[in-house]
Design a protein around this motif. Structure first.
Motif, PDB file in Angstrom:
ATOM      1  N   MET A 173      22.950 -55.421 -28.475  1.00 15.76           N
ATOM      2  CA  MET A 173      22.940 -54.059 -27.950  1.00 15.76           C
ATOM      3  C   MET A 173      21.559 -53.691 -27.436  1.00 15.76           C
ATOM      4  O   MET A 173      21.404 -53.068 -26.385  1.00 15.76           O
ATOM      5  N   GLN A 184      29.263 -52.675 -23.452  1.00 12.45           N
ATOM      6  CA  GLN A 184      29.588 -53.000 -24.838  1.00 12.45           C
ATOM      7  C   GLN A 184      30.340 -51.860 -25.522  1.00 12.45           C
ATOM      8  O   GLN A 184      31.206 -52.093 -26.355  1.00 12.45           O
ATOM      9  N   ARG A 257      31.719 -57.895 -28.502  1.00 13.46           N
ATOM     10  CA  ARG A 257      30.925 -57.811 -27.272  1.00 13.46           C
ATOM     11  C   ARG A 257      29.428 -57.910 -27.590  1.00 13.46           C
ATOM     12  O   ARG A 257      28.654 -58.529 -26.846  1.00 13.46           O
ATOM     13  N   MET A 258      29.020 -57.285 -28.687  1.00 17.12           N
ATOM     14  CA  MET A 258      27.627 -57.307 -29.110  1.00 17.12           C
ATOM     15  C   MET A 258      27.175 -58.741 -29.392  1.00 17.12           C
ATOM     16  O   MET A 258      26.081 -59.158 -29.013  1.00 17.12           O
ATOM     17  N   TYR A 261      26.743 -60.575 -26.096  1.00 14.37           N
ATOM     18  CA  TYR A 261      25.483 -60.187 -25.452  1.00 14.37           C
ATOM     19  C   TYR A 261      24.300 -60.882 -26.126  1.00 14.37           C
ATOM     20  O   TYR A 261      23.369 -61.345 -25.451  1.00 14.37           O
TER      21      TYR A 261
END
Length: 376
Positions: A173, A184, A257-258, A261
């Motif tokens: 994040m 995200q 999603r974090m 990333y």
């Protein structure tokens, strides 16, 4: 999968050894010296704390990391990316002032502070996510991706959505540009607050999809939902906080999603990770305040594996007695309290972190299996 080594040191100061020196010793024992930093740009990703919050990591710890990098011939800089929400860190100028006011200056930490995604949070790079399920290309702050070596320095604490804020959150994040943070948090489309919109058309200049329309009569912008792709570029362009996205993703997908990333940030270059379980506030350092710690100070941890590091931090926190003068202590004294046998879930019932670690392991970010090596 082979167990990752996670190195641990408590906060006991012996023989006059100051805590920053102990942190440097821990990092050396964990093997940071194996990274070739000579003449290399080294990004040290951390959180400078929102104005009004005083639970973020002290600058002394950042200086210890920067000094160690310089001793190895590296060129360090502290970095973070701009926030998605309005606050004191939503653009690089305000973000720098916030960092300075909270004690992070070249004089105090021994290296520059560079905001990773530029002035308005729009200077990002599309980075492929190998094995990504939700994200194929992550939008990462350009300065962070320009670095040759990546180090995360994390304040391990609670979080109202992700359960806890650990290394993966700090990386995933934290390194996302404003558009990356939006990706995200939300797959939706923006809303425009007409009371805040000045009709300056700056957002319109950044839209590549004709998703914004200027209402000549009202002198305000509006969203063309047929054309808008929800990329988030307009959010970074607005200086008046008139554009916002709802945080509409479920916690489990947000966590996944974090992790994706975070993988985009660390893949393909030397990386090393440090977490301090200290001043364990119940909520993120992004808050303009901090509540009393929910757990006692535990110690400092370092590893090459961010998943193993987060798992080790979580396990150590499980072993602690909740502090009575905290939201966690209050929750556990309620007559209707349901014990989840986890300090972070007991603090915020709907928060959840296990999905993040499991997904990170699945996509090759790291391993939840670890060996804890204690440094005295």
């Amino acid at each position: 999968m082979e167990k990752s080594k996670v190195y641990f040191a408590d906060f006991r100061a012996r023989n006059g050894e100051a805590m920053p020196l102990k942190l440097k010793r821990l990092m050396k024992e964990a093997g940071i010296g194996s990274i070739d930093m000579d003449g290399k740009f080294v990004a040290i990703k951390m959180h400078f704390g929102e104005l009004g919050n005083i639970s973020y990591l002290r600058p002394n710890y950042a200086k210890a990391v920067a000094d160690l990098v310089k001793e190895a011939g590296g060129i360090p800089f502290l970095t973070d990316c701009n926030t998605l929400y309005p606050g004191s860190r939503k653009n690089a100028i305000e973000h720098m002032y916030c960092a300075w006011e909270n004690g992070f200056t070249p004089m105090t930490v021994g290296c520059p502070v560079i905001i990773g995604d530029g002035l308005k949070g729009m200077d990002d790079v599309a980075v492929p996510v190998e094995g990504g399920v939700h994200v194929k290309e992550a939008k990462i702050g350009r300065a962070i991706m320009d670095a040759d070596v990546f180090i995360s320095l994390t304040h391990f604490k609670g979080h109202e959505m992700a359960g806890f804020g650990g290394a993966v959150k700090n990386i995933g994040m934290g390194c996302g540009s404003r558009a990356g943070k939006k990706e995200q948090h939300s797959t939706g489309k923006p809303n425009i607050n007409k009371a805040l919109c000045r009709g300056c058309k700056q957002c319109m200049r950044e839209c590549a999809n004709q998703g914004l329309v200027y209402d000549e009569a009202a002198r305000k912008m509006r969203i063309n939902t047929d054309n808008c792709v929800g990329c988030g570029r307009c959010l970074g362009a607005c200086n008046f906080d008139a554009i916002a996205f709802a945080n509409d993703l479920a916690t489990k997908e947000l966590n996944e999603r974090m992790a994706e990333y975070a993988k985009a940030v660390v893949d393909g270059r030397p990386n090393f990770h440090v977490s301090l379980i200290v001043d364990v506030s119940p909520y993120c350092d992004c808050h303009g305040e901090n509540d009393a710690p929910i757990l006692p100070n535990v110690g400092m941890l370092a590893a090459f594996d961010p998943i193993a590091l987060d798992q080790a931090c979580a396990d150590l926190c499980q072993q602690q007695e909740p502090l009575p003068n905290s939201v966690l202590g209050e929750n556990m004294r309620r007559e209707d309290f349901c014990d989840h046998h986890d300090p972070f879930e007991n603090t915020t019932v709907n928060a959840e972190y296990k999905t993040c670690l499991a997904h990170g392991e699945r996509i090759g970010l790291g391993s939840r299996k670890y060996e804890l090596v204690t440094i005295r």
